[in-house]
Design a protein around this motif. Structure first.
Motif, PDB file in Angstrom:
ATOM      1  N   VAL A   1      -4.752   6.876  -5.888  1.00 46.56           N
ATOM      2  CA  VAL A   1      -4.845   6.339  -7.248  1.00 46.56           C
ATOM      3  C   VAL A   1      -5.747   7.224  -8.099  1.00 46.56           C
ATOM      4  O   VAL A   1      -6.776   7.718  -7.640  1.00 46.56           O
ATOM      5  CB  VAL A   1      -5.375   4.894  -7.200  1.00 46.56           C
ATOM      6  CG1 VAL A   1      -5.603   4.340  -8.608  1.00 46.56           C
ATOM      7  CG2 VAL A   1      -4.396   4.011  -6.438  1.00 46.56           C
TER       8      VAL A   1
ATOM      9  N   GLY B   1     -14.020  10.176  -1.936  1.00 46.28           N
ATOM     10  CA  GLY B   1     -13.594   9.634  -0.655  1.00 46.28           C
ATOM     11  C   GLY B   1     -14.538  10.009   0.467  1.00 46.28           C
ATOM     12  O   GLY B   1     -14.891   9.173   1.310  1.00 46.28           O
TER      13      GLY B   1
ATOM     14  N   ALA C   1     -11.321   4.405  -7.300  1.00 49.42           N
ATOM     15  CA  ALA C   1     -10.399   3.997  -6.242  1.00 49.42           C
ATOM     16  C   ALA C   1     -10.522   4.886  -5.006  1.00 49.42           C
ATOM     17  O   ALA C   1     -10.592   4.372  -3.878  1.00 49.42           O
ATOM     18  CB  ALA C   1      -8.958   3.989  -6.762  1.00 49.42           C
ATOM     19  N   PRO C   2     -10.577   6.225  -5.139  1.00 53.01           N
ATOM     20  CA  PRO C   2     -10.781   7.047  -3.950  1.00 53.01           C
ATOM     21  C   PRO C   2     -12.104   6.752  -3.223  1.00 53.01           C
ATOM     22  O   PRO C   2     -12.164   6.830  -1.994  1.00 53.01           O
ATOM     23  CB  PRO C   2     -10.773   8.475  -4.503  1.00 53.01           C
ATOM     24  CG  PRO C   2      -9.893   8.397  -5.704  1.00 53.01           C
ATOM     25  CD  PRO C   2     -10.213   7.050  -6.313  1.00 53.01           C
TER      26      PRO C   2
ATOM     27  N   SER D   1       0.808  -1.225   0.000  1.00 52.17           N
ATOM     28  CA  SER D   1       0.000   0.000   0.000  1.00 52.17           C
ATOM     29  C   SER D   1       0.837   1.269   0.000  1.00 52.17           C
ATOM     30  O   SER D   1       0.568   2.203  -0.774  1.00 52.17           O
ATOM     31  CB  SER D   1      -0.932  -0.008   1.218  1.00 52.17           C
ATOM     32  OG  SER D   1      -1.819  -1.092   1.175  1.00 52.17           O
TER      33      SER D   1
ATOM     34  N   ALA E   1     -13.513   3.804  -3.071  1.00 52.49           N
ATOM     35  CA  ALA E   1     -13.231   2.581  -2.311  1.00 52.49           C
ATOM     36  C   ALA E   1     -12.350   2.895  -1.109  1.00 52.49           C
ATOM     37  O   ALA E   1     -12.533   2.333  -0.017  1.00 52.49           O
ATOM     38  CB  ALA E   1     -12.543   1.555  -3.216  1.00 52.49           C
ATOM     39  N   GLY E   2     -11.401   3.819  -1.304  1.00 51.71           N
ATOM     40  CA  GLY E   2     -10.568   4.229  -0.176  1.00 51.71           C
ATOM     41  C   GLY E   2     -11.392   4.877   0.920  1.00 51.71           C
ATOM     42  O   GLY E   2     -11.152   4.652   2.107  1.00 51.71           O
TER      43      GLY E   2
ATOM     44  N   LEU F   1      -5.542   3.936  -1.843  1.00 51.67           N
ATOM     45  CA  LEU F   1      -6.611   4.066  -2.827  1.00 51.67           C
ATOM     46  C   LEU F   1      -6.978   5.527  -3.076  1.00 51.67           C
ATOM     47  O   LEU F   1      -7.339   5.900  -4.189  1.00 51.67           O
ATOM     48  CB  LEU F   1      -7.842   3.279  -2.370  1.00 51.67           C
ATOM     49  CG  LEU F   1      -7.724   1.754  -2.470  1.00 51.67           C
ATOM     50  CD1 LEU F   1      -8.864   1.074  -1.731  1.00 51.67           C
ATOM     51  CD2 LEU F   1      -7.684   1.318  -3.931  1.00 51.67           C
TER      52      LEU F   1
ATOM     53  N   ALA G   1       0.984   4.002  -3.023  1.00 49.03           N
ATOM     54  CA  ALA G   1       0.594   5.399  -2.810  1.00 49.03           C
ATOM     55  C   ALA G   1       1.682   6.350  -3.282  1.00 49.03           C
ATOM     56  O   ALA G   1       1.411   7.334  -3.982  1.00 49.03           O
ATOM     57  CB  ALA G   1       0.286   5.631  -1.336  1.00 49.03           C
TER      58      ALA G   1
ATOM     59  N   ALA H   1      -4.171   0.726   3.179  1.00 51.69           N
ATOM     60  CA  ALA H   1      -4.852   0.433   1.914  1.00 51.69           C
ATOM     61  C   ALA H   1      -5.827   1.545   1.555  1.00 51.69           C
ATOM     62  O   ALA H   1      -5.926   1.957   0.389  1.00 51.69           O
ATOM     63  CB  ALA H   1      -5.577  -0.903   2.011  1.00 51.69           C
ATOM     64  N   GLY H   2      -6.562   2.043   2.541  1.00 50.28           N
ATOM     65  CA  GLY H   2      -7.495   3.134   2.283  1.00 50.28           C
ATOM     66  C   GLY H   2      -6.795   4.378   1.788  1.00 50.28           C
ATOM     67  O   GLY H   2      -7.246   5.039   0.832  1.00 50.28           O
TER      68      GLY H   2
END
Length: 466
Positions: free
Chosen positions: A252, A300, A257-258, A201, A260-261, A249, A205, A245-246
């Motif tokens: 990305v 996010g 992806a944000p 991760s 999901a983050g 994301l 990032a 991981a958050g």
């Protein structure tokens, strides 16, 4: 070289500045010795530190285990070839190898204390989450009635760790149990496997934020993280992987992806109340994105809001839980533990978790701001006035460690983290280590040796099993 590298002024750092690193290292050693000596004196006077090996929550017990040779082998391999190999390996191979090596390092350290005590039974104590898993028969009812069982000294009070965290932490282990993955060994393995994912991760990032070379430089330090002593196995290892991981994301490109983050970081709010401070790191990541900051922020935030709304509707109100946890905190050892000791001794504990490289790396990272340590200028050029910092923020290898340090400082001054921060602050420690990208390549092998030696010394001299 791949991607955006560190500023040229950092790459050509004069050799004589290594002396300043030794000064920083000496200051760290002095702080640690002082914390150990003062802790020993306070324990001798029966002051309520509730930590026999202060500043760590551990007891003095020199020992060896059958994980010892494995840990030495892993450490030796990373020190010998890690820093050099990471510069040339293919990206996917690099991440996969780093992850597997981190898992091996963490498991080896855990097995120094033995299979049962150091690993399989470590999460089965009365204070841990697994103790409560059989008592959860209805998830909805558990969420709705969770706050009513936070306070101590009542017949149905939650055990220590369950009461001290939002219900998400307990429900992770309930979920594992319900799908047939119950028991202490599986829970410990989950903590290790998720915790080791920071080696994926954090580099992902950094690469997404335009610092691909820095991602490679940082990886060996994430692999030989001294805090792996507590990743294997405590729930804080699992928390660390989830938060990392958050944040990755969020970095990305695009908005999926944000989003999901945001979901992951929203879920993290229900793993630990202290993760509200992760917001500082999240804002830093968003500021560092080369493009699409507003879209990523909205995506996010929507993810976080969705989780908070769902859990609130299900019956658990985070803010009510927090108020009760503060009260529960002072029903226990926190009432005895002196703030005047822990507010600075916590930093010594963090040094043993993040490693001795922390001080010199942070010093170099912050110093680069005077030598061009900023992110690349956008094509349109830097904006004038108050928007200049947003348009051209400090480099990721500066801003991310500084943001993590701000979060740690806030948690420390709050008085709600008196002791045990060697594991509690792991989610921030891995981002502090991003500053290691500023170390001269010729010195990295020595710093990796210091990191490994720290972990091995802690694990073999102390009994860190609660």
């Amino acid at each position: 070289m791949e991607g955006t590298t560190l500023p040229a002024a950092v790459v050509r750092w004069p050799v004589h500045r290594c002396r300043a690193d030794l000064v920083a290292l000496g200051a760290e050693a002095a702080l640690l010795v002082l914390a150990v000596v003062v802790g020993a004196v306070l324990n001798a006077r029966e002051v309520g530190l509730h930590a026999d090996a202060a500043p760590l929550y551990a007891t003095w017990r020199p020992h060896l285990g059958w994980g010892t040779p494995a840990a030495l082998l892993v450490a030796g391999a990373v020190i010998a070839v890690g820093a050099r190999w990471t510069r040339t390996a293919g990206w996917v191979v690099l991440l996969a190898t780093g992850y597997l090596t981190s898992v091996a390092w963490t498991l080896s350290l855990a097995l120094v204390d033995g299979w049962s005590t150091g690993f399989a039974d470590r999460l089965t104590a009365q204070a841990e989450y697994l103790y409560e898993v059989p008592r959860v028969t209805d998830v909805g009812a558990t969420l709705a009635g969770f706050t009513g069982r936070i306070l101590d000294f009542q017949p149905d009070s939650w055990s220590t760790h369950t009461a001290g965290h939002p219900p998400g932490a307990l429900l992770v282990f309930v979920g594992l149990d319900r799908v047939g993955l119950g028991g202490g060994a599986v829970a410990a393995l989950a903590c290790v496997l998720v915790g080791a994912s920071v080696t994926i991760s954090v580099p992902v990032a950094l690469r997404a934020l335009g610092a691909a070379d820095a991602a490679r430089a940082v990886l060996p330090f994430l692999v030989l993280l001294p805090g792996a002593v507590w990743v294997g196995a405590s729930a804080d290892g699992l928390f660390t992987g989830a938060v990392a991981a958050g944040l990755a994301l969020l970095a990305v490109r695009g908005w999926v992806a944000p989003a999901a983050g945001g979901l992951l970081l929203g879920g993290a709010l229900y793993l630990s109340y202290g993760f509200v401070l992760v917001g500082v790191l999240a804002l830093a990541v968003l500021a560092l994105r080369p493009a699409g900051r507003v879209a990523a922020l909205l995506a996010g935030a929507a993810g976080v809001a969705a989780v908070v709304a769902a859990v609130t509707v299900a019956g658990f109100r985070w803010w009510d839980g927090y108020d009760l946890v503060v009260e529960r905190y002072y029903q226990g050892w926190a009432a005895d533990r002196p703030y005047g000791y822990w507010v600075w001794a916590n930093v010594a504990a963090l040094l043993l978790s993040a490693g001795p490289v922390l001080g010199p790396a942070l010093r170099r990272a912050v110093a680069t701001l005077r030598r061009g340590g900023y992110a690349p200028v956008p094509p349109s050029g830097p904006a004038p006035g108050t928007w200049a910092l947003l348009r051209r923020p400090p480099a990721p290898t500066v801003l991310l460690p500084v943001a993590a340090a701000v979060a740690v400082l806030a948690g420390d001054l709050s008085g709600l983290s008196k002791a045990e921060v060697e594991r509690i602050w792991l989610p921030f420690a891995v981002w502090l280590l991003v500053a290691t990208a500023h170390l001269p390549p010729a010195t990295r092998r020595w710093w990796l040796a210091g990191q490994a030696a720290t972990a091995l010394a802690v694990n073999h001299l102390l009994w860190t099993v609660s």
